[in-house]
Design an enzyme around this catalytic site. Structure first.
Site, PDB file in Angstrom:
ATOM      1  CE1 TYR A   1     -25.256 -15.227  53.207  1.00  0.00           C
ATOM      2  CE2 TYR A   1     -25.046 -14.218  51.057  1.00  0.00           C
ATOM      3  CZ  TYR A   1     -24.865 -14.174  52.418  1.00  0.00           C
ATOM      4  OH  TYR A   1     -24.300 -13.067  53.003  1.00  0.00           O
TER       5      TYR A   1
ATOM      6  CE  LYS B   1     -13.186 -16.933  61.516  1.00  0.00           C
ATOM      7  NZ  LYS B   1     -12.222 -16.324  62.499  1.00  0.00           N
TER       8      LYS B   1
ATOM      9  CG  ASP C   1     -10.823 -13.192  61.802  1.00  0.00           C
ATOM     10  OD1 ASP C   1     -10.280 -13.895  60.930  1.00  0.00           O
ATOM     11  OD2 ASP C   1     -10.622 -13.376  63.021  1.00  0.00           O
TER      12      ASP C   1
ATOM     13  CG  ASP D   1     -23.167 -10.205  51.265  1.00  0.00           C
ATOM     14  OD1 ASP D   1     -23.112  -9.091  50.735  1.00  0.00           O
ATOM     15  OD2 ASP D   1     -24.229 -10.705  51.687  1.00  0.00           O
TER      16      ASP D   1
ATOM     17  CG  ASP E   1     -21.526  -4.446  51.026  1.00  0.00           C
ATOM     18  OD1 ASP E   1     -21.462  -4.617  49.787  1.00  0.00           O
ATOM     19  OD2 ASP E   1     -22.591  -4.390  51.649  1.00  0.00           O
TER      20      ASP E   1
END
Ligand code: NAD
Length: 369
Positions: free
Chosen positions: A142, A193, A226, A250, A254
């Site tokens: 970001y 990852k 993942d 993020d 959620d």
């Protein structure tokens, strides 16, 4: 008697409505005469823009820097859709996070027994769920440079975002996760990852090194981000603390949040680095926004705001017992069948924002009895 200064920034839309109920809980805590909370209040977001033409004034920012903790409601709404970009309501929130150096975002996903039917998963998968996601908040893709859209010689465009982490950024967020795990289930999953990203390789190495050096007593497992997303919906109760970067955090937070039912139930905290006395700058806020669709209608659920205050008690004021009491009062009121509209179920009593807040204070009285 310990005394703490809290800056209240109610903001826009339902922000002031839910903040009123958190303020009532603070007043109740003051009546217990164990701690004194002094509060100041200021504007943020659209309401600050209306008065000062900025999303947060320098004087409000100074108060935030001096306070022991900031309680933040919510900002934004269609009224401010056309204000200049740098003065948009969210700019107030971003400035607070930046100037207070809040690099660690804590998002609990707790499923109250009384609401286990409201989850999209089977009740037995989520009942008693208590996960804490620790998301790195000020680094990663970001903020990494270059961040641009360029036009190539052949006229095509190319967009670039840069995922970047340094050792110290990973080290400090890992420490937050391990420290918090020690106060909970003593288990950390670190999600990255590393199979496809160099930043994931470094993330994995630094978390492993911090663990080996200072936190061998905490159980550490590495998981691909993942796979973590899959496991969260397959068997969420296997998790205690999940630490991850800004982007994966993020999404995973959620996802975890939605296991628990309504957005009106979800608190969060953002913490900075400890100072010489070990105190961290901190801001506590519900996950939800200003909900313009229900603002002014007495329909907002104040529980996310009130449990954000409970997080402040636990993480800023070392008042774990008081935090437990507030959370127990919320549980009690839900078990008694009181519901705001967002969590309404058949055969339950629908209440307003103020009625829910009052019931929680009454339950606090009863529990402290
Ligand atoms: P939202 O969270 O405000 O609302 C999403 C839905 O959830 C709406 O239907 C709303 O009525 C409901 N809801 C939210 N909080 C609730 C509560 N406490 N009780 C009952 N129902 C609740 O998200 P949105 O609609 O995407 O955004 C509205 C505005 O809020 C936008 O301007 C957005 O930019 C802003 N926003 C601010 C923050 C923040 O201040 N941290 C976060 C998200 C969105």
């Amino acid at each position: 008697m310990a005394s703490f200064d809290i800056l209240l920034l109610p903001g826009d839309g339902i922000g002031p409505e839910v903040m009123t109920e958190a303020r009532n809980v603070l007043s109740w805590l003051n009546t217990q005469k164990k701690t004194t909370f002094q509060t100041e209040e200021d504007l943020v977001g659209g309401s600050a823009y209306d008065k000062h033409k900025v999303a947060i004034s320098n004087s409000a920012m100074d108060k935030a820097l001096k306070a022991d903790a900031v309680l933040f409601g919510a900002v934004g709404g269609p009224k401010w859709d056309k204000v200049p970009y740098e003065a948009r309501p969210e700019a107030g929130l971003l400035r607070l996070r930046k100037d207070l150096g809040l690099f660690a975002n804590l998002r609990p996903a707790i499923c109250y027994k009384a609401l286990s039917d409201a989850s999209s998963l089977k009740p037995e998968l989520v009942e008693g769920l208590d996960i804490l996601i620790v998301r790195e908040l000020t680094g990663g893709v970001y903020f990494g440079e270059p961040k641009e859209i360029v036009t190539l010689e052949n006229g095509e465009k190319r967009a670039v975002d840069t995922q970047v982490y340094t050792t110290h950024e990973i080290d400090r967020i890992a420490r937050v996760a391990f420290d918090l795990a020690r106060k909970r289930g003593n288990k950390v999953h670190s999600a990255d990852k590393r199979n496809v990203m160099r930043s994931g390789v470094l993330w994995n190495q630094v978390v492993t090194a911090v663990h080996a050096k200072d936190y061998k007593d905490v159980k550490l497992e590495h998981i691909l981000a993942d796979a973590c997303a899959m496991q969260l919906v397959r068997a969420p109760k296997q998790f205690d603390v999940i630490v991850t970067d800004n982007l994966f955090g993020d999404m995973l937070s959620d996802e975890a949040a939605m296991l628990t039912g309504s957005i009106g139930m979800l608190p969060s905290a953002a913490l900075g680095a400890p100072d010489a006395k070990g105190r961290r700058k901190a801001m506590y806020e519900p996950v939800h926004g200003s909900a313009p669709d229900i603002a002014g209608k007495a329909m907002a659920n104040p529980i996310a705001m009130i449990t954000s205050l409970a997080m402040a008690l636990r993480y800023s004021f070392d008042m774990g017992e008081a935090a437990d009491l507030v959370e127990k009062a919320v549980t009690g009121v839900l078990e008694a069948g009181l519901r705001t509209g967002d969590i309404m179920q058949p055969n339950r009593k629908r209440v307003t924002t103020a009625e829910m807040g009052k019931a929680i204070v009454k339950e606090l009285d009863r529990l402290a009895g």
